[in-house]
Design a protein around this motif. Structure first.
Motif, PDB file in Angstrom:
ATOM      1  N   ILE A 285      25.878 -46.141  15.037  1.00  0.00           N
ATOM      2  CA  ILE A 285      24.745 -45.663  15.838  1.00  0.00           C
ATOM      3  C   ILE A 285      23.988 -44.573  15.085  1.00  0.00           C
ATOM      4  CG2 ILE A 285      24.102 -44.489  17.975  1.00  0.00           C
ATOM      5  CD1 ILE A 285      26.530 -45.856  19.285  1.00  0.00           C
ATOM      6  N   LEU A 286      24.738 -43.652  14.491  1.00  0.00           N
ATOM      7  CA  LEU A 286      24.107 -42.585  13.708  1.00  0.00           C
ATOM      8  C   LEU A 286      23.374 -43.158  12.502  1.00  0.00           C
ATOM      9  CD1 LEU A 286      23.630 -39.610  13.011  1.00  0.00           C
ATOM     10  CD2 LEU A 286      25.867 -39.594  11.879  1.00  0.00           C
ATOM     11  N   GLY A 287      23.985 -44.135  11.832  1.00  0.00           N
ATOM     12  CA  GLY A 287      23.365 -44.730  10.657  1.00  0.00           C
ATOM     13  C   GLY A 287      22.059 -45.427  10.979  1.00  0.00           C
ATOM     14  N   LEU A 291      18.395 -44.474   9.532  1.00  0.00           N
ATOM     15  CA  LEU A 291      17.581 -45.492   8.874  1.00  0.00           C
ATOM     16  C   LEU A 291      16.191 -45.566   9.496  1.00  0.00           C
ATOM     17  CD1 LEU A 291      19.911 -48.588   8.253  1.00  0.00           C
ATOM     18  CD2 LEU A 291      18.640 -47.316   6.522  1.00  0.00           C
ATOM     19  N   ALA A 292      16.131 -45.437  10.824  1.00  0.00           N
ATOM     20  CA  ALA A 292      14.844 -45.474  11.508  1.00  0.00           C
ATOM     21  C   ALA A 292      13.951 -44.319  11.053  1.00  0.00           C
ATOM     22  CB  ALA A 292      15.052 -45.412  13.018  1.00  0.00           C
ATOM     23  N   ARG A 293      14.559 -43.226  10.592  1.00  0.00           N
ATOM     24  CA  ARG A 293      13.781 -42.071  10.146  1.00  0.00           C
ATOM     25  C   ARG A 293      13.330 -42.202   8.699  1.00  0.00           C
ATOM     26  NH1 ARG A 293      11.081 -38.902   8.161  1.00  0.00           N
ATOM     27  NH2 ARG A 293      10.975 -36.640   8.379  1.00  0.00           N
ATOM     28  N   TRP A 294      14.236 -42.608   7.811  1.00  0.00           N
ATOM     29  CA  TRP A 294      13.923 -42.573   6.382  1.00  0.00           C
ATOM     30  C   TRP A 294      13.596 -43.931   5.784  1.00  0.00           C
ATOM     31  CZ3 TRP A 294      12.488 -38.159   4.735  1.00  0.00           C
ATOM     32  CH2 TRP A 294      13.045 -36.994   5.253  1.00  0.00           C
ATOM     33  N   TYR A 295      14.172 -44.977   6.331  1.00  0.00           N
ATOM     34  CA  TYR A 295      13.905 -46.336   5.845  1.00  0.00           C
ATOM     35  C   TYR A 295      13.635 -47.227   7.050  1.00  0.00           C
ATOM     36  CZ  TYR A 295      15.651 -44.675   1.382  1.00  0.00           C
ATOM     37  OH  TYR A 295      15.816 -43.973   0.218  1.00  0.00           O
ATOM     38  N   PRO A 296      12.508 -46.980   7.733  1.00  0.00           N
ATOM     39  CA  PRO A 296      12.256 -47.688   9.001  1.00  0.00           C
ATOM     40  C   PRO A 296      12.209 -49.198   8.868  1.00  0.00           C
ATOM     41  CG  PRO A 296      10.270 -46.558   8.207  1.00  0.00           C
ATOM     42  CD  PRO A 296      11.402 -46.080   7.365  1.00  0.00           C
ATOM     43  N   PHE A 297      11.701 -49.716   7.736  1.00  0.00           N
ATOM     44  CA  PHE A 297      11.617 -51.165   7.595  1.00  0.00           C
ATOM     45  C   PHE A 297      13.004 -51.797   7.523  1.00  0.00           C
ATOM     46  CE2 PHE A 297       7.079 -51.225   5.622  1.00  0.00           C
ATOM     47  CZ  PHE A 297       6.584 -50.822   6.853  1.00  0.00           C
ATOM     48  N   ILE A 298      13.905 -51.153   6.782  1.00  0.00           N
ATOM     49  CA  ILE A 298      15.280 -51.668   6.720  1.00  0.00           C
ATOM     50  C   ILE A 298      15.941 -51.545   8.084  1.00  0.00           C
ATOM     51  CG2 ILE A 298      17.556 -51.337   5.685  1.00  0.00           C
ATOM     52  CD1 ILE A 298      16.205 -50.459   3.144  1.00  0.00           C
ATOM     53  N   GLY A 299      15.681 -50.426   8.773  1.00  0.00           N
ATOM     54  CA  GLY A 299      16.249 -50.241  10.101  1.00  0.00           C
ATOM     55  C   GLY A 299      15.785 -51.299  11.077  1.00  0.00           C
ATOM     56  N   VAL A 300      14.493 -51.615  11.066  1.00  0.00           N
ATOM     57  CA  VAL A 300      13.941 -52.602  11.990  1.00  0.00           C
ATOM     58  C   VAL A 300      14.462 -54.000  11.661  1.00  0.00           C
ATOM     59  CG1 VAL A 300      11.823 -53.776  12.690  1.00  0.00           C
ATOM     60  CG2 VAL A 300      11.885 -51.286  12.556  1.00  0.00           C
ATOM     61  N   VAL A 301      14.468 -54.357  10.383  1.00  0.00           N
ATOM     62  CA  VAL A 301      14.898 -55.697   9.980  1.00  0.00           C
ATOM     63  C   VAL A 301      16.370 -55.932  10.336  1.00  0.00           C
ATOM     64  CG1 VAL A 301      15.384 -57.153   7.971  1.00  0.00           C
ATOM     65  CG2 VAL A 301      13.156 -56.031   8.191  1.00  0.00           C
ATOM     66  N   VAL A 334      26.775 -51.841   7.220  1.00  0.00           N
ATOM     67  CA  VAL A 334      25.627 -51.237   6.536  1.00  0.00           C
ATOM     68  C   VAL A 334      25.224 -49.950   7.230  1.00  0.00           C
ATOM     69  CG1 VAL A 334      23.187 -51.541   5.954  1.00  0.00           C
ATOM     70  CG2 VAL A 334      24.791 -53.440   5.631  1.00  0.00           C
ATOM     71  N   TRP A 335      25.146 -49.973   8.547  1.00  0.00           N
ATOM     72  CA  TRP A 335      24.766 -48.773   9.297  1.00  0.00           C
ATOM     73  C   TRP A 335      25.822 -47.675   9.150  1.00  0.00           C
ATOM     74  CZ3 TRP A 335      23.277 -51.636  14.481  1.00  0.00           C
ATOM     75  CH2 TRP A 335      22.090 -52.349  14.269  1.00  0.00           C
ATOM     76  N   MET A 336      27.099 -48.055   9.238  1.00  0.00           N
ATOM     77  CA  MET A 336      28.174 -47.075   9.093  1.00  0.00           C
ATOM     78  C   MET A 336      28.102 -46.387   7.736  1.00  0.00           C
ATOM     79  SD  MET A 336      31.240 -49.425  10.706  1.00  0.00           S
ATOM     80  CE  MET A 336      32.365 -48.728   9.516  1.00  0.00           C
ATOM     81  N   THR A 337      27.939 -47.180   6.693  1.00  0.00           N
ATOM     82  CA  THR A 337      27.935 -46.632   5.341  1.00  0.00           C
ATOM     83  C   THR A 337      26.746 -45.712   5.127  1.00  0.00           C
ATOM     84  OG1 THR A 337      28.947 -48.712   4.619  1.00  0.00           O
ATOM     85  CG2 THR A 337      28.154 -47.236   2.902  1.00  0.00           C
ATOM     86  N   TYR A 338      25.590 -46.074   5.695  1.00  0.00           N
ATOM     87  CA  TYR A 338      24.426 -45.197   5.544  1.00  0.00           C
ATOM     88  C   TYR A 338      24.634 -43.880   6.292  1.00  0.00           C
ATOM     89  CZ  TYR A 338      19.683 -43.518   5.238  1.00  0.00           C
ATOM     90  OH  TYR A 338      18.581 -42.738   4.973  1.00  0.00           O
ATOM     91  N   THR A 342      24.270 -40.228   4.562  1.00  0.00           N
ATOM     92  CA  THR A 342      23.432 -39.122   5.027  1.00  0.00           C
ATOM     93  C   THR A 342      24.261 -37.870   5.284  1.00  0.00           C
ATOM     94  OG1 THR A 342      23.623 -39.949   7.309  1.00  0.00           O
ATOM     95  CG2 THR A 342      21.706 -40.641   6.040  1.00  0.00           C
ATOM     96  N   PHE A 343      25.495 -38.055   5.741  1.00  0.00           N
ATOM     97  CA  PHE A 343      26.386 -36.907   5.929  1.00  0.00           C
ATOM     98  C   PHE A 343      26.685 -36.234   4.591  1.00  0.00           C
ATOM     99  CE2 PHE A 343      30.869 -35.343   6.218  1.00  0.00           C
ATOM    100  CZ  PHE A 343      30.614 -34.253   7.038  1.00  0.00           C
ATOM    101  N   GLY A 344      26.919 -37.054   3.568  1.00  0.00           N
ATOM    102  CA  GLY A 344      27.149 -36.499   2.241  1.00  0.00           C
ATOM    103  C   GLY A 344      25.928 -35.772   1.715  1.00  0.00           C
TER     104      GLY A 344
END
Length: 381
Positions: A285-287, A291-301, A334-338, A342-344
């Motif tokens: 959920i966090l990922g 993604l919606a903030r920094w890579y919105p196209f990847i997040g939407v797709v 993919v979402w988990m890893t992102y 971002t935490f790192g």
């Protein structure tokens, strides 16, 4: 800032090869899996790890292993060898030879690679002899995600970064090839087409009308396959209560009002938790939010692809639902890893004096997830 795969160098491929190699050994030793099946599963792990390569080598490997050790993926391990190893080696040698000849005359490496993939899948289907191969579906899904994510990274970087390239022919025609092969194997692969079409549209790449006609044709073929495979008038018109009371959840068909049942939503969430625990659900959920903030196209797709599989999961009442949801689980990884990435990044900005250690701390913490999953498999916990 995320870096992408500029060239297919050994350095770019090494994390994915490492993830695939580690998974391959685990499949053989812990899962007691025949070598050919283990190799096919390892290739799927490799594809997902390659999709995560832009997040760093360590996170790429860990994310790939999270797929390898998830219960829905692990169920493919074990069993007896159904293929003749000599026949498979001969077929792979033939595929490689065809690829080398194609590269010699076409001078386009991606064309030769596409020919190799097409011939490989054709031989795979001929050797296996069974439609709807789970191994082939997971393999093609992982590499489809790689092409989508890599292409969108280069054509649509962060809002504060310049465009560094274009959505290349290897991305667009590679996606068309993988989608066609995926739908031919299992019509359920059609659920990825809306996300792929959106990714192609957002890539800003001009594609010929014949390309879109071909993609539309694949979608129509896949939809007809889904109707023939998963649709029945009787079960479609049942209410969820009647279906559950009659035991129809054991029948692999869609029920129209399945998505209305709250327990179905809870069950879908429990499926994710069973794979990656509550921590994994929270990270995904966090990922997605980041993604919606920094890579919105990847997040939407990825969200579109996730939504189509989630809708199918809510309406489908077959016992093999956890296995059919593997593409959804890959997107979850993919979402988990992102999220961990971002935490790192946050730790590195917060602790500039220990920037390198902060990055490794996030990766080390993420390692606990596949380690927990491995211990769960061997029965240690």
């Amino acid at each position: 800032m995320i870096s992408r795969l500029h060239l297919p160098t050994l350095r770019d491929w090494l994390p994915a090869l490492s993830a695939g190699g580690i998974a391959w050994l685990i499949f053989l030793i812990v899962g007691n899996t025949p070598i050919i099946r283990a190799s096919g599963m390892a290739l799927a792990v490799m594809g997902l790890a390659l999709a995560l390569r832009s997040l760093g080598a360590a996170l790429s490997i860990i994310g790939g292993l999270a797929l390898a050790l998830s219960p829905s993926f692990w169920i493919q391990t074990g069993g007896a060898e159904s293929l003749n190893p000599l026949a498979v080696v001969t077929a792979l040698a033939g595929v490689t030879f065809i690829g080398v000849i194609a590269a010699r005359f076409s001078h386009r490496p991606f064309v030769s690679l596409a020919i190799m993939v097409a011939v490989f899948v054709a031989l795979f289907l001929a050797l296996i002899g069974t439609p709807r191969s789970l191994r082939l579906t997971t393999l093609l899904t992982a590499w489809t995600l790689f092409l989508l994510i890599d292409g969108l990274l280069v054509s649509n970087p962060r809002p504060d970064s310049p465009v560094i390239g274009t959505f290349g022919a290897q991305h667009s025609y590679g996606l068309l090839l993988l989608l066609g092969l995926g739908v031919l194997n299992d019509p359920l692969f059609t659920l990825l087409i809306p996300a792929a079409a959106l990714g192609l549209f957002l890539s800003k790449r001009r594609l010929p009308i014949l390309f879109w006609i071909a993609l539309f044709g694949i979608a129509v073929f896949g939809i007809s396959g889904i109707i023939n495979t998963y649709y029945s008038d009787y079960f479609w018109n049942l209410t969820t209560d009647r279906a559950l009371a009659s035991g129809a959840h054991h029948i692999p068909f869609l029920i129209a009002d399945g998505w209305r049942e709250p327990l179905r939503w809870i069950g879908l969430s429990e499926l994710v938790i069973q794979q990656f625990t509550w921590v994994g659900l929270a990270l995904s959920i966090l990922g997605l939010a980041r993604l919606a903030r920094w890579y919105p196209f990847i997040g939407v797709v990825t969200m579109i692809a996730y939504g189509f599989y989630a809708a199918f999961g809510l309406s489908y009442f077959g016992q093999d639902r956890p296995v059919l949801m593997l593409p959804l689980l890959m997107i979850q990884i993919v979402w988990m890893t992102y999220a961990v990435y971002t935490f790192g990044q946050w730790l590195q900005k917060s602790l500039p004096a220990n920037k390198q250690r902060a990055g490794w701390f996030a990766a080390t913490a993420f390692t606990l997830l596949p380690l927990f999953m491995l211990l769960r498999i061997v029965g240690a916990i």
